[in-house]
Design a protein around this motif. Structure first.
Motif, PDB file in Angstrom:
ATOM      1  N   ASP A 156      -0.205  66.301  -1.799  1.00 41.06           N
ATOM      2  CA  ASP A 156       0.697  65.243  -2.231  1.00 41.06           C
ATOM      3  C   ASP A 156       1.616  64.808  -1.083  1.00 41.06           C
ATOM      4  O   ASP A 156       1.682  65.461  -0.033  1.00 41.06           O
ATOM      5  N   HIS A 176       9.416  58.789  -5.278  1.00 38.13           N
ATOM      6  CA  HIS A 176       8.396  59.642  -5.892  1.00 38.13           C
ATOM      7  C   HIS A 176       8.073  60.716  -4.871  1.00 38.13           C
ATOM      8  O   HIS A 176       7.457  60.435  -3.835  1.00 38.13           O
ATOM      9  N   VAL A 179       3.234  62.456  -4.751  1.00 41.22           N
ATOM     10  CA  VAL A 179       2.203  61.458  -5.052  1.00 41.22           C
ATOM     11  C   VAL A 179       0.907  61.895  -4.367  1.00 41.22           C
ATOM     12  O   VAL A 179       0.935  62.282  -3.185  1.00 41.22           O
ATOM     13  N   PRO A 180      -0.211  61.852  -5.052  1.00 41.18           N
ATOM     14  CA  PRO A 180      -1.475  62.171  -4.373  1.00 41.18           C
ATOM     15  C   PRO A 180      -1.638  61.320  -3.120  1.00 41.18           C
ATOM     16  O   PRO A 180      -1.389  60.110  -3.144  1.00 41.18           O
ATOM     17  N   GLY A 182      -4.035  60.012  -1.605  1.00 36.61           N
ATOM     18  CA  GLY A 182      -4.899  58.839  -1.714  1.00 36.61           C
ATOM     19  C   GLY A 182      -4.255  57.671  -2.436  1.00 36.61           C
ATOM     20  O   GLY A 182      -4.729  56.537  -2.324  1.00 36.61           O
ATOM     21  N   ASP A 183      -3.181  57.935  -3.176  1.00 36.67           N
ATOM     22  CA  ASP A 183      -2.516  56.876  -3.944  1.00 36.67           C
ATOM     23  C   ASP A 183      -1.221  56.407  -3.301  1.00 36.67           C
ATOM     24  O   ASP A 183      -0.627  55.422  -3.757  1.00 36.67           O
ATOM     25  N   ALA A 184      -0.754  57.090  -2.258  1.00 37.67           N
ATOM     26  CA  ALA A 184       0.601  56.868  -1.751  1.00 37.67           C
ATOM     27  C   ALA A 184       0.799  55.463  -1.190  1.00 37.67           C
ATOM     28  O   ALA A 184       1.778  54.777  -1.502  1.00 37.67           O
ATOM     29  N   HIS A 185      -0.119  54.992  -0.347  1.00 34.45           N
ATOM     30  CA  HIS A 185       0.054  53.677   0.265  1.00 34.45           C
ATOM     31  C   HIS A 185      -0.058  52.559  -0.757  1.00 34.45           C
ATOM     32  O   HIS A 185       0.674  51.564  -0.685  1.00 34.45           O
ATOM     33  N   GLU A 186      -0.946  52.724  -1.720  1.00 38.28           N
ATOM     34  CA  GLU A 186      -1.058  51.717  -2.776  1.00 38.28           C
ATOM     35  C   GLU A 186       0.221  51.646  -3.591  1.00 38.28           C
ATOM     36  O   GLU A 186       0.696  50.550  -3.934  1.00 38.28           O
ATOM     37  N   LEU A 187       0.831  52.798  -3.892  1.00 39.75           N
ATOM     38  CA  LEU A 187       2.089  52.810  -4.626  1.00 39.75           C
ATOM     39  C   LEU A 187       3.178  52.111  -3.819  1.00 39.75           C
ATOM     40  O   LEU A 187       3.965  51.317  -4.363  1.00 39.75           O
ATOM     41  N   ARG A 190       2.834  48.417  -4.108  1.00 42.04           N
ATOM     42  CA  ARG A 190       3.246  47.914  -5.423  1.00 42.04           C
ATOM     43  C   ARG A 190       4.762  47.821  -5.515  1.00 42.04           C
ATOM     44  O   ARG A 190       5.306  46.863  -6.072  1.00 42.04           O
TER      45      ARG A 190
END
Length: 250
Positions: A156, A176, A179-180, A182-187, A190
């Motif tokens: 994470d 946050h 955060v996993p 793989g999802d951090a940059h997308e979050l 957003r």
């Protein structure tokens, strides 16, 4: 006595070793085209503290000279072309007549501040992952971060959107801490997309500290700890120091 070794850095960024008097004349004359353009600098014997510098201002030429480290600099201004060229040429050749070519006045550099400025500039660097998502939005400034906090769960990472008003005061955040990866940059994208009228660029903000769980996201003055003006940004562990131009060390 042989002439000193002189390097000329002209107003177009070019370097000339042992410049001739004719070259000095031409380059000095070119200042007439654009008053106030970037200065021309002559350094002697590869020393950064033995130099003469010239600018073309609206009221004439301006010369600054410093002979050696620790010596007080001297300034001559409102000079005509002939006086400025005479001083430059004499200094270039190692002749003392530069001293009488114009009216020199002693100047002193302002002391280095012993505390950081009220607002710390942070430079936008699109190719550097730490500061590639900073800038302004409708209500102020933002800093969006993807970075490990050293306390993340395995696999994470931390994601933070820090908000500041237009005067650099901290106003809020969305953080946050786990955060996993793989999802951090997308979050982060957003979170930025929710801000109105985003424009990337340099920001300047005041020291602050906000905690999310047991993690502090903060810009803190560490002058007392290090004995010199220094501000650190955590948890990224980047440091800002004079000349406060927005760049950082790690």
């Amino acid at each position: 006595m042989s002439a000193p070794r002189v390097t000329l850095y002209d107003h177009d960024g070019n370097t000339h070793a042992q410049p001739s008097g004719g070259l000095l004349w031409v380059l000095l004359k070119q200042f007439d085209d654009v008053p106030g353009r970037t200065s021309m600098w002559l350094g002697r014997d590869e020393s950064e503290s033995d130099f003469m510098q010239v600018w073309r201002m609206a009221d004439g030429y301006r010369l600054l000279v410093q002979q050696r480290e620790g010596s007080p600099p001297a300034l001559a201004h409102q000079l005509g072309f002939d006086a400025a060229f005479e001083a430059l040429l004499a200094w270039n050749l190692g002749h003392d007549t530069w001293r009488t070519a114009c009216d020199w006045r002693p100047v002193s550099w302002p002391p280095e501040p012993d505390t950081p400025p009220a607002l710390i500039r942070i430079a936008y660097e699109p190719d550097h992952s730490r500061t590639n998502r900073i800038g302004r939005y409708a209500d102020g400034q933002f800093f969006a971060i993807v970075h490990g906090t050293r306390r993340n769960a395995l696999g994470d990472i931390g994601v933070a959107l820090l908000l500041f008003d237009h005067t650099g005061t901290y106003t809020g955040s969305r953080i946050h801490n786990d955060v996993p990866l793989g999802d951090a940059h997308e979050l982060r994208e957003r979170l930025i997309a929710e801000l109105p009228d985003v424009a990337y660029g340099d920001i300047a903000v005041r020291p602050f500290s906000v905690r999310e769980g047991d993690i502090a996201w903060e810009l803190v003055d560490q002058t007392a700890k290090h004995g010199m003006p220094l501000v650190s940004f955590y948890p990224m562990d980047i440091m800002f120091a004079p000349p406060w131009d927005g760049t950082y060390d790690t």
